[in-house]
Design a protein around this motif. Structure first.
Motif, short mmCIF file in Angstrom:
data_model
loop_
_atom_site.label_atom_id
_atom_site.label_comp_id
_atom_site.label_asym_id
_atom_site.label_seq_id
_atom_site.Cartn_x
_atom_site.Cartn_y
_atom_site.Cartn_z
N GLU A 1 -11.86 -39.06 -16.61
CA GLU A 1 -11.25 -40.35 -16.30
C GLU A 1 -10.80 -41.08 -17.57
OE1 GLU A 1 -14.10 -39.30 -14.80
OE2 GLU A 1 -13.10 -38.84 -12.89
N MET B 1 -8.08 -39.04 -19.47
CA MET B 1 -6.73 -39.10 -18.91
C MET B 1 -6.10 -40.48 -19.14
SD MET B 1 -4.61 -36.99 -17.63
CE MET B 1 -5.38 -35.66 -16.71
N ASP B 2 -6.88 -41.53 -19.06
CA ASP B 2 -6.36 -42.86 -19.36
C ASP B 2 -5.82 -42.92 -20.79
OD1 ASP B 2 -6.98 -43.76 -16.84
OD2 ASP B 2 -8.85 -44.76 -17.44
N ASN C 1 -2.48 -40.86 -21.14
CA ASN C 1 -1.34 -41.48 -20.48
C ASN C 1 -0.82 -42.72 -21.20
OD1 ASN C 1 -0.96 -39.62 -18.38
ND2 ASN C 1 -2.51 -40.59 -17.09
N GLN C 2 -1.57 -43.19 -22.19
CA GLN C 2 -1.11 -44.29 -23.03
C GLN C 2 -0.28 -43.82 -24.21
OE1 GLN C 2 -4.57 -46.59 -24.17
NE2 GLN C 2 -5.26 -46.81 -22.06
N GLU D 1 0.53 -35.02 -23.94
CA GLU D 1 0.29 -34.68 -22.53
C GLU D 1 -0.93 -33.77 -22.47
OE1 GLU D 1 1.84 -36.14 -20.14
OE2 GLU D 1 3.51 -37.00 -21.28
N ARG E 1 -6.12 -31.11 -13.21
CA ARG E 1 -5.59 -32.47 -13.25
C ARG E 1 -4.51 -32.55 -14.34
NH1 ARG E 1 -10.66 -36.71 -12.43
NH2 ARG E 1 -11.47 -35.75 -10.50
N SER F 1 -1.67 -34.87 -16.70
CA SER F 1 -1.18 -36.15 -17.20
C SER F 1 0.22 -36.38 -16.62
CB SER F 1 -1.15 -36.16 -18.72
OG SER F 1 -0.25 -35.19 -19.22
N GLU F 2 0.76 -37.56 -16.89
CA GLU F 2 1.96 -38.00 -16.17
C GLU F 2 3.15 -37.06 -16.33
OE1 GLU F 2 2.51 -41.96 -17.56
OE2 GLU F 2 0.89 -42.79 -16.33
N GLN F 3 3.34 -36.47 -17.52
CA GLN F 3 4.52 -35.65 -17.77
C GLN F 3 4.19 -34.21 -18.19
OE1 GLN F 3 7.54 -36.85 -17.10
NE2 GLN F 3 6.67 -38.86 -16.59
N LYS G 1 3.64 -31.52 -16.59
CA LYS G 1 4.25 -30.41 -15.86
C LYS G 1 5.58 -29.98 -16.47
CE LYS G 1 1.91 -31.15 -11.45
NZ LYS G 1 2.06 -31.41 -9.99
#
Length: 346
Positions: free
Chosen positions: A306, A309-310, A313-314, A319, A333, A335-337, A339
């Protein structure tokens, strides 16, 4: 930690300080593979586009860079500069600008993570039976208390140009979590300066690649499934592609032991003095340079899924792919980008 991030297009050979030259790639240029040992692990370099006159220089230049970094930053080398500092941390010690930069990056991430990443964690790691100077038995409470008193990045102070001093005796500076990544970056620079238009550099599982692989397209690498004591390359959870990026993986499934049914990981939380106990089994970080990928992978293993990942993502340039243990096996799991750097998951 040496983790298996294995190339789908480069079969590693035994690390004996050797080289292999392929006649040509589909891109019409010779490919060169070099291997060896440094920093307590193995290294593999594959490059394309070197002129014939530069090929013979490549291995010696790589070894020069790695020997220099080993002499400065390795805790396994008794007469290294970092061990010279560790002998009397309460004295001001002058490092080379190169090593000072690696130390400062470690201190920056330590401040950013509130000490979850800490280059002074060495005494705790050794006390739990891992790394250089590993203890042979589980630590007592009094031993843990004594070791924790010697840990704390905030007790390292720059007192002059490239001069570092500790606030107390017995502290140990350890760059194991970012020096290999820095070495990958340094070798990459050397290969590019020699004229390699494409290549991949791997040291102890930390990787950086640029250009195209021999048969065309970005370099692709499989990210290992973190099964306890599995053979390297036995199973993969995802396939990554790198073009101008670095990636590094940290995990708890290679270096650990079981005590009374509890996993004792080699990753120690400097804030508590205890091995990590969350569900994160491994994390792979993608970054523009390998020193950042290496260090943040370690930081995320301490922070857990948790908080880790926070943090990722900042960061606009970082990534991560996390692999967590659960009752049925593993959970991925993203991160935002991240993939955008994955060909797929398996």
């Amino acid at each position: 930690m040496r983790l298996c991030i294995f190339s789908l297009y480069l079969t590693a050979v035994a690390c004996t300080g050797t080289s292999e030259t392929s006649p040509s790639s589909s891109l019409g240029t010779p490919s060169l593979q070099l291997t060896g040992e440094a920093l307590g692990t193995t290294w593999n370099v594959k490059v394309l586009g070197l002129e014939q006159s530069k090929i013979t220089k490549a291995q010696s230049k790589i070894e020069t860079v790695l020997n220099r970094i080993n002499d400065e930053m390795s805790t396994w080398k008794k007469d290294s500069k970092i061990n010279g500092f560790n002998e009397r941390t309460d004295y001001a010690y002058t490092f080379s600008p190169e090593t000072a930069g690696v130390i400062e990056q470690a201190l920056h991430i330590a401040r950013e993570t509130g000490g979850a990443f800490d280059p002074t964690v060495g005494p705790l790691v050794a006390l739990w039976g891992f790394g250089a100077g590993a203890a042979k038995k589980p630590p007592s409470e009094s031993e843990l208390e004594e070791a924790r008193a010697k840990v704390g990045y905030q007790h390292l102070l720059w007192v002059g140009p490239n001069q570092l001093q500790g606030a107390m005796m017995g502290m140990k500076l350890d760059l194991s979590a970012n020096a290999k990544g820095y070495a990958v970056d340094a070798v990459t620079v050397v290969m590019k300066r020699l004229g390699a238009h494409s290549g991949m550099v791997e040291i102890g599982g930390e990787v950086r690649a640029w250009g195209q692989r021999p048969d065309g397209g970005p370099w692709r690498l499989a990210i290992e499934t973190p099964k306890d004591q599995a053979r390297p390359g036995q199973a993969a959870s995802a396939v990554a592609q790198l073009n101008g990026l670095a990636m590094a993986t940290s995990g708890d499934y290679r270096q650990f032991r079981m005590e009374n049914g509890k996993r004792i990981s080699h990753t120690i939380d400097p804030r508590t003095g205890q091995p990590i106990g969350h569900s994160l089994a491994s994390v792979t970080v993608f970054a523009p340079n390998c020193m950042d990928a290496d260090a943040y992978a370690t930081a995320l293993m301490v922070l857990g899924p948790e908080a880790g990942m926070d943090l990722i993502n900042q960061h606009p340039t970082l990534e991560a792919l996390m692999i967590l243990r659960n009752a049925s096996g593993f959970e991925l799991r993203f991160s935002e980008q991240v993939k955008a750097h994955l060909v797929g998951t398996l």
